[in-house]
Design an enzyme around this catalytic site. Structure first.
Site, PDB file in Angstrom:
ATOM      1  N   LYS A 120      21.318  18.455  55.685  1.00 29.27           N
ATOM      2  CA  LYS A 120      20.030  18.551  56.383  1.00 29.27           C
ATOM      3  C   LYS A 120      19.197  17.290  56.162  1.00 29.27           C
ATOM      4  O   LYS A 120      18.651  16.721  57.114  1.00 29.27           O
ATOM      5  CB  LYS A 120      19.262  19.788  55.910  1.00 29.27           C
ATOM      6  CG  LYS A 120      17.933  20.003  56.647  1.00 29.27           C
ATOM      7  CD  LYS A 120      17.249  21.270  56.171  1.00 29.27           C
ATOM      8  CE  LYS A 120      16.691  21.134  54.785  1.00 29.27           C
ATOM      9  NZ  LYS A 120      15.891  22.308  54.355  1.00 29.27           N
ATOM     10  N   ASP A 138      16.890  23.518  59.607  1.00 31.63           N
ATOM     11  CA  ASP A 138      16.145  24.128  58.507  1.00 31.63           C
ATOM     12  C   ASP A 138      15.894  25.591  58.857  1.00 31.63           C
ATOM     13  O   ASP A 138      16.451  26.116  59.830  1.00 31.63           O
ATOM     14  CB  ASP A 138      14.844  23.377  58.253  1.00 31.63           C
ATOM     15  CG  ASP A 138      13.850  23.516  59.394  1.00 31.63           C
ATOM     16  OD1 ASP A 138      14.219  24.041  60.477  1.00 31.63           O
ATOM     17  OD2 ASP A 138      12.687  23.114  59.216  1.00 31.63           O
TER      18      ASP A 138
END
Length: 213
Positions: A120, A138
């Site tokens: 991420k 997310d």
């Protein structure tokens, strides 16, 4: 969600916010990398409060190494997991200096090899700092993609893979930010504000929440 609906969805996002930006404050790819590392399980607001004074005195790998882990911990102690994050940041700074001349690498593999940098974080840096059309899934994007029926998946990677397949090429660069901002301010976790959602008619989520009286 059908391809025509997906295109309409992103057309609306683009019309409302043509040039979306991260809410993390940064001036260089390195500052962005540090801010994103700090943002894990923390809000952008809390990260910005810590990085403003930090970057004023140390905003390069060498400057952070000179600052030292103890002083770095003090600078970021208001952020969750600050001890682990400080340790990872110092280790990352050493690698950046030793292997990359103090510069932030521009490949996913190199970024993910840095301590404290996962997929991420790497995706955010590649997208925001280097203009690559990556999508960092997310909690907001995971929720929005599933609620909308845009890219249903049981894991962040599954959602990311499906998003990469269905988002029209013209919208991939900014898709990451449109979806995050939509999840942060409209399609909220507990009480999605469906009454003011610009894509409610395209959304698979039921039941829609009504406007407060």
């Amino acid at each position: 969600m059908k391809p025509a609906q997906i295109k309409t969805l992103f057309e609306r996002f683009a019309a409302a916010n043509p040039q979306p930006r991260t809410e993390l404050e940064y001036n260089t790819p390195f500052e962005l990398l540090i801010a994103v590392m700090l943002s894990a399980q923390a809000t952008d607001v809390s990260v910005n409060k810590a990085t403003r004074p930090l970057f004023a005195v140390a905003n390069t790998p060498q400057a952070l190494l000179d600052l030292g882990e103890d002083r770095l911990r003090e600078a970021i102690r208001t952020i969750g997991l600050y001890k682990t994050k400080a340790k990872n940041i110092i280790a990352t700074c050493r690698i950046l200096i030793d292997q990359y001349g103090g510069e932030v690498p521009q490949t996913r593999e190199a970024l993910e090899a840095l301590p404290g940098v996962g997929r991420k974080t790497a995706n955010v840096v590649l997208n925001v700092a280097f203009g690559q059309d990556t999508i960092a899934v997310d909690t907001h994007i995971f929720r929005v993609a599933n609620r909308l029926g845009l890219a249903p998946g049981k894991t962040p990677l599954e959602v990311e893979t499906r998003l990469a397949k269905v988002i029209p090429p013209d919208y991939r660069l900014h898709a990451h930010h449109w979806l995050i901002l939509h999840g942060r301010y409209v399609c909220k976790a507990r009480k999605p504000e469906c009454w003011r959602c610009s894509v409610a008619d395209l959304c698979a989520f039921k039941p829609k929440t009504a406007a407060p009286q």
